[in-house]
Design a protein around this motif. Structure first.
Motif, PDB file in Angstrom:
ATOM      1  N   UNK A 252       0.834  -1.201   0.000  1.00  0.00           N
ATOM      2  CA  UNK A 252       0.000   0.000   0.000  1.00  0.00           C
ATOM      3  C   UNK A 252       0.869   1.251   0.000  1.00  0.00           C
ATOM      4  N   UNK A 253       1.925   1.248   0.792  1.00  0.00           N
ATOM      5  CA  UNK A 253       2.823   2.410   0.841  1.00  0.00           C
ATOM      6  C   UNK A 253       3.480   2.672  -0.508  1.00  0.00           C
ATOM      7  N   UNK A 254       3.818   1.609  -1.234  1.00  0.00           N
ATOM      8  CA  UNK A 254       4.403   1.788  -2.565  1.00  0.00           C
ATOM      9  C   UNK A 254       3.393   2.341  -3.557  1.00  0.00           C
ATOM     10  N   UNK A 259       1.720   7.501   1.729  1.00  0.00           N
ATOM     11  CA  UNK A 259       1.017   6.619   2.660  1.00  0.00           C
ATOM     12  C   UNK A 259       1.930   6.275   3.836  1.00  0.00           C
ATOM     13  N   UNK A 260       1.313   6.170   5.010  1.00  0.00           N
ATOM     14  CA  UNK A 260       2.073   5.873   6.231  1.00  0.00           C
ATOM     15  C   UNK A 260       1.391   4.718   6.970  1.00  0.00           C
ATOM     16  N   UNK A 261       1.506   3.535   6.400  1.00  0.00           N
ATOM     17  CA  UNK A 261       0.913   2.339   6.985  1.00  0.00           C
ATOM     18  C   UNK A 261       2.028   1.524   7.631  1.00  0.00           C
ATOM     19  N   UNK A 262       1.896   1.262   8.912  1.00  0.00           N
ATOM     20  CA  UNK A 262       2.915   0.511   9.642  1.00  0.00           C
ATOM     21  C   UNK A 262       2.262  -0.615  10.434  1.00  0.00           C
ATOM     22  N   UNK A 263       3.057  -1.639  10.669  1.00  0.00           N
ATOM     23  CA  UNK A 263       2.553  -2.814  11.398  1.00  0.00           C
ATOM     24  C   UNK A 263       3.603  -3.245  12.412  1.00  0.00           C
ATOM     25  N   UNK A 264       3.164  -3.508  13.638  1.00  0.00           N
ATOM     26  CA  UNK A 264       4.052  -4.018  14.665  1.00  0.00           C
ATOM     27  C   UNK A 264       4.289  -5.506  14.502  1.00  0.00           C
ATOM     28  N   UNK A 265       5.348  -5.987  15.116  1.00  0.00           N
ATOM     29  CA  UNK A 265       5.704  -7.405  15.023  1.00  0.00           C
ATOM     30  C   UNK A 265       5.840  -8.008  16.414  1.00  0.00           C
ATOM     31  N   UNK A 305      -3.442  -5.149  -4.862  1.00  0.00           N
ATOM     32  CA  UNK A 305      -3.581  -3.933  -4.047  1.00  0.00           C
ATOM     33  C   UNK A 305      -3.804  -2.728  -4.946  1.00  0.00           C
ATOM     34  N   UNK A 306      -3.051  -2.622  -6.020  1.00  0.00           N
ATOM     35  CA  UNK A 306      -3.193  -1.475  -6.925  1.00  0.00           C
ATOM     36  C   UNK A 306      -4.560  -1.468  -7.601  1.00  0.00           C
TER      37      UNK A 306
END
Length: 323
Positions: A252-254, A259-265, A305-306
């Motif tokens: 999504x960020x690409x 876009x500022x989508x982040x995910x924790x691990x 996604x695109x």
């Protein structure tokens, strides 16, 4: 031209199957608990589409569908779907998913309709025991949803053995695309990014799971419906790849500048709806579907996604304009 009964026809996937059948020239009987305005509108424009409201949990209503419409085959997409939704209402889920399917199979037996393609799920496998699994993987569901879908698969096998039905199971895995009706990945990522808002999923970034674009899912369903004879009663219809949730965020960020989508691990893993722990996932081996059906997915995660973003952007713009 064949006449195909589609159950759950007003749902997200069911409606896409209806449109695909009509586009290739089939006649369709679209049934659901209630007929949506969108399906009504489509029926007004398509002479080969008939709508019929029916509750699959009510045997007389299901029997009447076959008496009145005489379909040649069935695509069974009706179900209460999703791990979280089913965990909250297990008794209702059993009535809809399991009892409704029994009513359907019994009506088919009496009417002499042989083939049904049942939309099943990777949730029937439970925890994957490898990074990529095929259809022979043990089926040990760890969710109410998966348990009901496995019950339907087994009931179909009983009806196939005892009554000659052809019950074919299409096992999907995290289907996504435009208009996804549930607030989950990747819809939550895409909509936040298109609004220009940062979005952070606190945990679960390491979960790797096959995610299949809706058009590929529909294509696989139709291939299973059309095959003359089946050597197998189940097919994995997915991509054969397993991007992580973090990979989806990066896709999504690409695709959306800024876009500022982040995910924790974190070690807690992914939780459906933030509450129900996910089974261990991975990729679905699609070699059987490729060899037997000619199935070849057209969308990897970036392309899917695109494609989803392109349509979602238009729909969000219309909503802002009040159209």
């Amino acid at each position: 031209m064949k006449k195909i009964l589609v159950t759950g026809a007003c749902g997200w996937l069911g409606a896409a199957i209806v449109r695909a059948l009509l586009a290739r020239g089939d006649a369709v009987v679209a049934t659901d608990l209630a007929i949506s305005p969108a399906m009504d509108a489509l029926a007004r424009d398509q002479s080969r589409l008939t709508t019929a409201a029916a509750d699959l949990g009510e045997w007389p209503q299901v029997a009447r569908l076959f008496e009145q419409h005489r379909p040649d085959a069935v695509v069974h997409a009706a179900a209460i779907v999703g791990v979280v939704q089913c965990a909250d209402i297990p008794i209702k889920v059993h009535r809809v998913n399991v009892e409704g399917s029994i009513n359907l199979f019994e009506s088919m037996r009496i009417a002499g309709v042989k083939r049904v393609v049942h939309i099943s799920t990777e949730e029937t496998y439970g925890d994957f025991n490898a990074e990529r699994i095929d259809e022979e993987h043990p089926q040990k569901p760890v969710s109410i949803y998966g348990a009901t879908k496995l019950a339907v698969e087994h009931l179909g096998r009983v009806y196939s053995r005892d009554h000659g039905l052809e019950c074919v199971n299409v096992r999907t895995c995290w289907v996504y695309g435009p208009h996804l009706p549930r607030l989950r990945v990747p819809r939550t990522f895409i909509e936040a990014a298109l609004r220009g808002e940062p979005h952070h999923l606190p945990e679960g970034g390491e979960l790797a799971v096959d995610q299949v674009y809706i058009d590929d899912t529909v294509a696989g369903v139709l291939l299973a419906l059309d095959k003359d004879t089946h050597r197998f009663d189940s097919y994995n219809i997915a991509t054969g790849q397993a991007p992580s949730i973090a990979d989806v965020a990066n896709a999504v960020n690409r695709a959306i500048p800024g876009a500022r989508i982040t995910v924790g691990r974190s070690g807690e893993g992914y939780r459906h709806g933030g509450t129900v722990p996910s089974a261990r996932k991975g990729a679905l081996d699609i070699r059987r579907a490729t060899a037997e059906l000619g199935y070849r997915p057209q969308y990897d995660i970036q392309k899917g996604i695109e494609a989803t973003i392109a349509i979602t952007r238009i729909e969000m713009a219309k909503h802002r304009e009040g159209k």
